[in-house]
Design an enzyme around this catalytic site. Structure first.
Site, PDB file in Angstrom:
ATOM      1  N   CYS A 180      48.190  39.832  42.640  1.00 17.09           N
ATOM      2  CA  CYS A 180      49.174  40.214  41.903  1.00 17.09           C
ATOM      3  C   CYS A 180      49.244  41.491  41.571  1.00 17.09           C
ATOM      4  O   CYS A 180      50.242  42.126  40.760  1.00 17.09           O
ATOM      5  CB  CYS A 180      49.019  39.297  40.350  1.00 17.09           C
ATOM      6  SG  CYS A 180      49.713  37.565  40.719  1.00 17.09           S
ATOM      7  N   ASP A 181      48.334  42.446  42.027  1.00 15.63           N
ATOM      8  CA  ASP A 181      48.407  43.952  41.902  1.00 15.63           C
ATOM      9  C   ASP A 181      48.057  44.529  43.068  1.00 15.63           C
ATOM     10  O   ASP A 181      46.995  45.308  43.378  1.00 15.63           O
ATOM     11  CB  ASP A 181      47.334  44.210  40.703  1.00 15.63           C
ATOM     12  CG  ASP A 181      47.636  45.577  40.388  1.00 15.63           C
ATOM     13  OD1 ASP A 181      48.626  46.126  40.209  1.00 15.63           O
ATOM     14  OD2 ASP A 181      46.467  45.946  39.572  1.00 15.63           O
ATOM     15  N   PRO A 182      48.880  44.200  44.130  1.00 13.13           N
ATOM     16  CA  PRO A 182      48.389  44.895  45.585  1.00 13.13           C
ATOM     17  C   PRO A 182      48.972  46.203  45.991  1.00 13.13           C
ATOM     18  O   PRO A 182      49.208  46.500  46.839  1.00 13.13           O
ATOM     19  CB  PRO A 182      49.205  43.951  46.632  1.00 13.13           C
ATOM     20  CG  PRO A 182      50.365  43.598  45.909  1.00 13.13           C
ATOM     21  CD  PRO A 182      49.934  43.299  44.417  1.00 13.13           C
ATOM     22  N   ASN A 225      44.491  49.607  45.428  1.00 16.58           N
ATOM     23  CA  ASN A 225      43.710  48.506  45.399  1.00 16.58           C
ATOM     24  C   ASN A 225      43.388  48.132  46.746  1.00 16.58           C
ATOM     25  O   ASN A 225      42.825  47.043  47.088  1.00 16.58           O
ATOM     26  CB  ASN A 225      44.153  47.459  44.617  1.00 16.58           C
ATOM     27  CG  ASN A 225      44.041  47.617  42.935  1.00 16.58           C
ATOM     28  OD1 ASN A 225      43.210  48.281  42.464  1.00 16.58           O
ATOM     29  ND2 ASN A 225      44.956  47.005  42.427  1.00 16.58           N
TER      30      ASN A 225
END
Length: 114
Positions: A49-51, A55
């Site tokens: 959910c945080d690509p 990251n």
């Protein structure tokens, strides 16, 4: 339990560094990123959910091939099989410009009125 470690790598958006410093083909790196996230989503049913770019790190493996380091695994969403199958149908329809298929999948996913 929270664990952390330092993982070396180059930001996935730094094409020149990937090519010049790591000696990797940026096209191969892009294909690996795409394959990795598609596998997570369509095969395993997990969504990172945080690509964002910070990251996703890239480094050369000992064999000289691209290796990804995915960071920040704090939030994932698990997709059930029914949703995952319809999501795959939607992407297939998008890739093939299949407008009726896009409409059908969008409606099945609850976004048909957009």
């Amino acid at each position: 339990v929270l664990t952390m470690s330092w993982e070396p790598g180059v930001n996935g958006t730094r094409k020149d560094e990937i090519r010049d410093e790591l000696g990797l083909d940026p096209t191969a790196v892009a294909a690996l990123v795409s394959t990795a996230f598609a596998f997570l989503t369509f095969h395993d049913g997990h969504v990172h959910c945080d690509p964002h770019a910070a990251n996703v790190l890239v480094r050369a493996s000992p064999a000289g091939r691209p290796q990804l380091v995915l960071l920040d695994h704090g939030l994932y969403r698990e997709l059930d099989d029914e949703f995952r199958l319809e999501w795959a149908r939607l992407w297939r329809a998008l890739a093939l410009a299949d407008v009726p298929g896009i409409r059908e999948s969008a409606e099945a996913l609850g976004v048909g009125d957009l």
